[in-house]
Design a protein around this motif. Structure first.
Motif, mmCIF file in Angstrom:
data_model
loop_
_atom_site.group_PDB
_atom_site.id
_atom_site.type_symbol
_atom_site.label_atom_id
_atom_site.label_comp_id
_atom_site.label_asym_id
_atom_site.label_seq_id
_atom_site.Cartn_x
_atom_site.Cartn_y
_atom_site.Cartn_z
ATOM 1 N N THR A 13 0.825 -1.213 0.000
ATOM 2 C CA THR A 13 0.000 0.000 0.000
ATOM 3 C C THR A 13 0.855 1.258 0.000
ATOM 4 O O THR A 13 0.617 2.198 -0.770
ATOM 5 N N LEU A 14 1.874 1.288 0.865
ATOM 6 C CA LEU A 14 2.726 2.478 0.955
ATOM 7 C C LEU A 14 3.493 2.698 -0.343
ATOM 8 O O LEU A 14 3.583 3.841 -0.830
ATOM 9 N N LEU A 15 4.021 1.640 -0.921
ATOM 10 C CA LEU A 15 4.804 1.795 -2.147
ATOM 11 C C LEU A 15 3.925 2.221 -3.315
ATOM 12 O O LEU A 15 4.326 3.054 -4.141
ATOM 13 N N LEU A 16 2.725 1.650 -3.419
ATOM 14 C CA LEU A 16 1.826 2.048 -4.500
ATOM 15 C C LEU A 16 1.373 3.493 -4.341
ATOM 16 O O LEU A 16 1.256 4.238 -5.334
ATOM 17 N N ALA A 23 2.664 11.255 -10.655
ATOM 18 C CA ALA A 23 1.819 12.417 -10.920
ATOM 19 C C ALA A 23 2.630 13.703 -10.865
ATOM 20 O O ALA A 23 2.456 14.604 -11.701
ATOM 21 N N LEU A 24 3.524 13.813 -9.890
ATOM 22 C CA LEU A 24 4.390 14.993 -9.813
ATOM 23 C C LEU A 24 5.311 15.091 -11.026
ATOM 24 O O LEU A 24 5.621 16.196 -11.493
ATOM 25 N N ILE A 31 -6.832 11.240 -12.657
ATOM 26 C CA ILE A 31 -6.544 9.870 -12.211
ATOM 27 C C ILE A 31 -6.470 9.799 -10.691
ATOM 28 O O ILE A 31 -7.037 8.889 -10.055
ATOM 29 N N CYS A 32 -5.790 10.776 -10.083
ATOM 30 C CA CYS A 32 -5.660 10.748 -8.623
ATOM 31 C C CYS A 32 -6.988 11.045 -7.933
ATOM 32 O O CYS A 32 -7.283 10.480 -6.862
ATOM 33 N N GLY A 90 -2.857 1.084 -7.098
ATOM 34 C CA GLY A 90 -2.256 0.259 -8.138
ATOM 35 C C GLY A 90 -2.786 0.610 -9.517
ATOM 36 O O GLY A 90 -2.027 0.723 -10.492
ATOM 37 N N ALA A 91 -4.110 0.798 -9.618
ATOM 38 C CA ALA A 91 -4.685 1.177 -10.900
ATOM 39 C C ALA A 91 -4.206 2.565 -11.326
ATOM 40 O O ALA A 91 -3.928 2.809 -12.509
ATOM 41 N N ALA A 92 -4.074 3.472 -10.352
ATOM 42 C CA ALA A 92 -3.586 4.819 -10.675
ATOM 43 C C ALA A 92 -2.147 4.782 -11.171
ATOM 44 O O ALA A 92 -1.783 5.489 -12.111
ATOM 45 N N VAL A 93 -1.324 3.945 -10.553
ATOM 46 C CA VAL A 93 0.078 3.843 -10.981
ATOM 47 C C VAL A 93 0.165 3.333 -12.406
ATOM 48 O O VAL A 93 0.931 3.862 -13.232
#
Length: 463
Positions: free
Chosen positions: A389-392, A400-401, A415-416, A442-445
């Motif tokens: 969770t933290l890594l995703l 995004a940045l 997306i975010c 995960g889907a956002a990544v």
């Protein structure tokens, strides 16, 4: 004497008296005894020595005239060329050197990295993002933030969203002039603090909580101004009372006056530092021309700030200390954004085809993303957070940045926002429940990385 003796005039500058001694053909040798007047014939050995000494500078030449210019720069006079090398003039010697030295085409010297990051500044910014959390540690016994978390959370989300939009608008104005950026901050920062405090007021439930939310909003507005104006060290100095008060907590109980006074002192110092920085920026002469950016240009940055705040808040409900690690990682994240741009420029110089650059760009993106996420893996284990969770979540924010750094704001914002809305619904008990945050991140990544490869895999984005 067998054989002819010939006198062969070569002009006013070159006379040769040659005695040719013919030998029998059986011996296969035809030797010539030459009596050369001084400076009359080229001295092959001297010319070879000169060519060897200047080979690295003669090789890249594309015309004998370049060699002639080099010889002139070396200070060779016409008399030296005749007596030492036996050539009638500068251009004759230059032609001989040009023909003797093979052509070489060395690679140009590597250009300086235009995106070289300031390591100290990036790391300092990461620390400054996390230091304000010490205020909650100091003041917790006074107003019990755990019982009244709604007000500061809402105020923080509004401040985060407003600060992202205001920071973007101020950077756009910075292209016109520092004074114009300062005027934007002077107007926008107090308005953002007022909006955040007003949003928190219905949820405060008491004067102490409302004052805490107002102080938080004022600090976030002032700190945002200092960060936009690149006055990180001034902000660090202003937070010194807060750091000093927290450092003594393990050994000494400061009491209520110090627990409230030290954060208040840090807030007043931050406001004073902000006023000093704005006064200096406003003293710069006004720039002529320059268009005022439209407010809608900064809207997606504010929406991304809101979405990022919601995602971090959802992670903080499960693992509060993991959020501290994530906050500290924002400094290295900024450093890696610069490195990505520098490495992409280097990849552009090293490739000759769009397909080759796309492969290198994908490798650069993967390398930077891994470099950012790997240190967070032990941090997740130490703080008790779910590593996936933290890594995703971290990968979502960094990618995004990255897109925002290239001026692409709406796709990462949308997306975010979608991920934050879906994860928030899961936190309220809707399907898929507790797994909503890692699934949404995960889907956002996947979406952000795919869009980054599509957009940033083109050489034109890095020219």
């Amino acid at each position: 004497m067998s054989g002819p003796m010939a006198l062969e005039p070569g002009g006013a500058e070159q006379d040769t008296l040659a005695l040719r001694l013919a030998r029998t053909p059986a011996r296969g040798d035809d030797r010539t005894l030459a009596l050369r007047l001084p400076g009359s014939l080229p001295d092959a050995e001297a010319v070879s020595r000169l060519a060897a000494g200047l080979a690295d500078r003669i090789g890249p030449a594309v015309h004998p005239y370049e060699v002639a210019a080099l010889l002139e720069a070396e200070g060779l006079t016409a008399e030296q060329i005749k007596q030492r090398y036996g050539h009638p003039n500068l251009f004759s010697l230059a032609t001989a050197l040009y023909e003797q030295v093979p052509r070489t085409f060395p690679e140009p010297a590597p250009a300086a990295d235009p995106w070289r990051p300031d390591t100290v500044r990036c790391l300092l910014r990461g620390v400054l993002f996390a230091l304000p959390g010490l205020a909650y540690l100091l003041t917790a016994p006074v107003w019990h933030p755990g019982r009244h978390a709604a007000a500061p959370i809402v105020a923080g989300l509004v401040s985060w969203a407003w600060g992202q939009a205001l920071g973007h608008r101020a950077h756009l104005r910075m292209a016109t002039g520092r004074r114009e950026a300062a005027r934007t901050l002077l107007t926008g920062a107090p308005l953002g603090a007022a909006l955040a405090t007003a949003a928190a007021a219905p949820l405060a439930g008491g004067r102490a909580v409302l004052l805490a939310a107002a102080a938080q909003s004022l600090y976030l507005a002032a700190a945002g101004v200092l960060l936009v104006l690149a006055r990180e060290r001034l902000l660090l100095a202003a937070l010194t009372p807060l750091v000093a008060g927290t450092a003594v907590l393990p050994w000494w109980e400061p009491g209520t006056p110090l627990r409230t006074g030290l954060p208040l002192l840090a807030l007043l110092a931050t406001l004073a530092a902000t006023g000093h920085a704005l006064r200096g920026a406003l003293a710069v002469p006004a720039a002529s021309g320059g268009s005022r950016p439209r407010p809608l240009w900064s809207l997606p940055y504010g929406l991304f700030g809101l979405a990022a705040g919601v995602l971090v808040l959802l992670e903080g409900r499960r693992a509060p200390y993991a959020v501290i690690a994530l906050t500290l990682s924002m400094g290295p994240a900024e450093w890696l954004l610069y490195r990505y741009r520098g490495l992409s420029v280097a990849a552009l110089r090293a490739t000759a085809t769009p397909a080759g650059f796309l492969l290198r760009s994908a490798a650069v993106l993967g390398g930077c993303l891994c470099a950012y996420l790997l240190p967070l893996l032990p941090a997740a284990c130490l703080t008790g957070a779910a590593p996936a969770t933290l890594l995703l979540l971290a990968a979502t924010l960094w990618t995004a940045l990255l897109l925002q750094a290239f001026g692409t704001a709406w796709p990462p914002a949308v997306i975010c926002l979608a991920a934050a809305a879906a994860a928030g619904a899961g936190a309220l008990g809707l399907p898929p429940g507790p797994a909503a945050l890692p699934l949404c991140c995960g889907a956002a990544v996947l979406g952000l990385v795919a869009y980054a490869l599509l957009l940033l895999g083109r050489p034109a984005r890095h020219v």
